[in-house]
Design a protein around this motif. Structure first.
Motif, PDB file in Angstrom:
ATOM      1  N   UNK A 101     -14.031  10.321  -1.319  1.00  0.00           N
ATOM      2  CA  UNK A 101     -12.790  10.062  -0.583  1.00  0.00           C
ATOM      3  C   UNK A 101     -12.999   8.947   0.430  1.00  0.00           C
ATOM      4  N   UNK A 102     -14.123   8.958   1.123  1.00  0.00           N
ATOM      5  CA  UNK A 102     -14.427   7.901   2.082  1.00  0.00           C
ATOM      6  C   UNK A 102     -14.445   6.537   1.382  1.00  0.00           C
ATOM      7  N   UNK A 131      -5.623  13.586  -7.209  1.00  0.00           N
ATOM      8  CA  UNK A 131      -4.408  14.082  -6.560  1.00  0.00           C
ATOM      9  C   UNK A 131      -4.627  14.227  -5.049  1.00  0.00           C
ATOM     10  N   UNK A 132      -5.788  14.695  -4.655  1.00  0.00           N
ATOM     11  CA  UNK A 132      -6.106  14.820  -3.233  1.00  0.00           C
ATOM     12  C   UNK A 132      -6.174  13.437  -2.576  1.00  0.00           C
ATOM     13  N   UNK A 133      -6.777  12.463  -3.255  1.00  0.00           N
ATOM     14  CA  UNK A 133      -6.837  11.095  -2.743  1.00  0.00           C
ATOM     15  C   UNK A 133      -5.426  10.548  -2.544  1.00  0.00           C
ATOM     16  N   UNK A 141       4.262  10.380  -1.277  1.00  0.00           N
ATOM     17  CA  UNK A 141       4.797   9.117  -1.806  1.00  0.00           C
ATOM     18  C   UNK A 141       3.956   8.589  -2.958  1.00  0.00           C
ATOM     19  N   UNK A 142       3.549   9.459  -3.858  1.00  0.00           N
ATOM     20  CA  UNK A 142       2.776   9.037  -5.020  1.00  0.00           C
ATOM     21  C   UNK A 142       3.387   9.671  -6.258  1.00  0.00           C
ATOM     22  N   UNK A 162      -0.013   6.638  -9.202  1.00  0.00           N
ATOM     23  CA  UNK A 162       0.406   5.398  -8.550  1.00  0.00           C
ATOM     24  C   UNK A 162       0.796   5.694  -7.106  1.00  0.00           C
ATOM     25  N   UNK A 163       0.445   4.774  -6.219  1.00  0.00           N
ATOM     26  CA  UNK A 163       0.818   4.914  -4.813  1.00  0.00           C
ATOM     27  C   UNK A 163       0.770   3.541  -4.154  1.00  0.00           C
TER      28      UNK A 163
END
Length: 168
Positions: A101-102, A131-133, A141-142, A162-163
């Motif tokens: 994630x970092x 999904x968590x990212x 908003x993804x 997508x985001x």
């Protein structure tokens, strides 16, 4: 997060390290895409080649823990309207510690705009991770959709998230 964690653009001198990590990545992915090594023990490497081709549309990154490489990220689409997290790998020894994630946060912050990432539904850890990212980077908003894998009708469609980062 560990203070020794770092992300840097991979240069030509990093290529041998990335090639070794690439074999681990491809080995992990073979479970989901049915790939096997070629006669010489290597896996397909078109994305690796493209990442180091110097086209300006790609950016390879090394994820490090101090002086130890613990993963890589390939971004493509830098010359277009949408960036794609094309290949992403973190070695098993540091998975589930926040390193992934970092690293995604760092890469996305360097290239603001529209983003996409693809993964396989059968890779349940990737499903949860991406999904968590997406929720972390673009809360509420993804979007997620399935698309056929180009030139691979034998495979299940990829899942694409997508985001936009930062948000509107």
């Amino acid at each position: 997060m560990d203070a020794d964690l770092n992300l840097r653009t991979a240069g030509s001198t990093d290529r041998p390290v990335i090639e070794r990590l690439w074999l681990m990545f491809q080995h992990d992915m073979s479970e989901f895409v049915g790939g096997v090594p070629g006669p010489d023990g290597s896996f397909r490497s078109e994305r690796l080649e493209a990442a180091f081709a110097g086209s300006g549309d790609w950016a390879p990154y090394v994820i490090g823990l101090g002086d130890r490489p613990v993963g890589f990220v390939f971004v493509r689409g830098l010359a277009g309207p949408t960036r794609v997290l094309n290949s992403f790998f973190v070695v098993r020894g540091v998975r589930r510690t926040g390193v992934g994630l970092w690293a995604v946060r760092e890469v996305v912050a360097r290239h603001p705009g529209a983003w996409e990432v693809a993964f396989q539904d059968s890779n349940t850890r990737a499903v949860r991770f991406w999904r968590r990212v997406a929720e972390d980077l673009a809360p509420g908003r993804w979007s997620e959709e399935h698309r056929p894998v180009p030139e691979r009708p034998d495979l299940a469609p990829d899942c694409w998230i997508s985001f936009r980062y930062p948000g509107p």
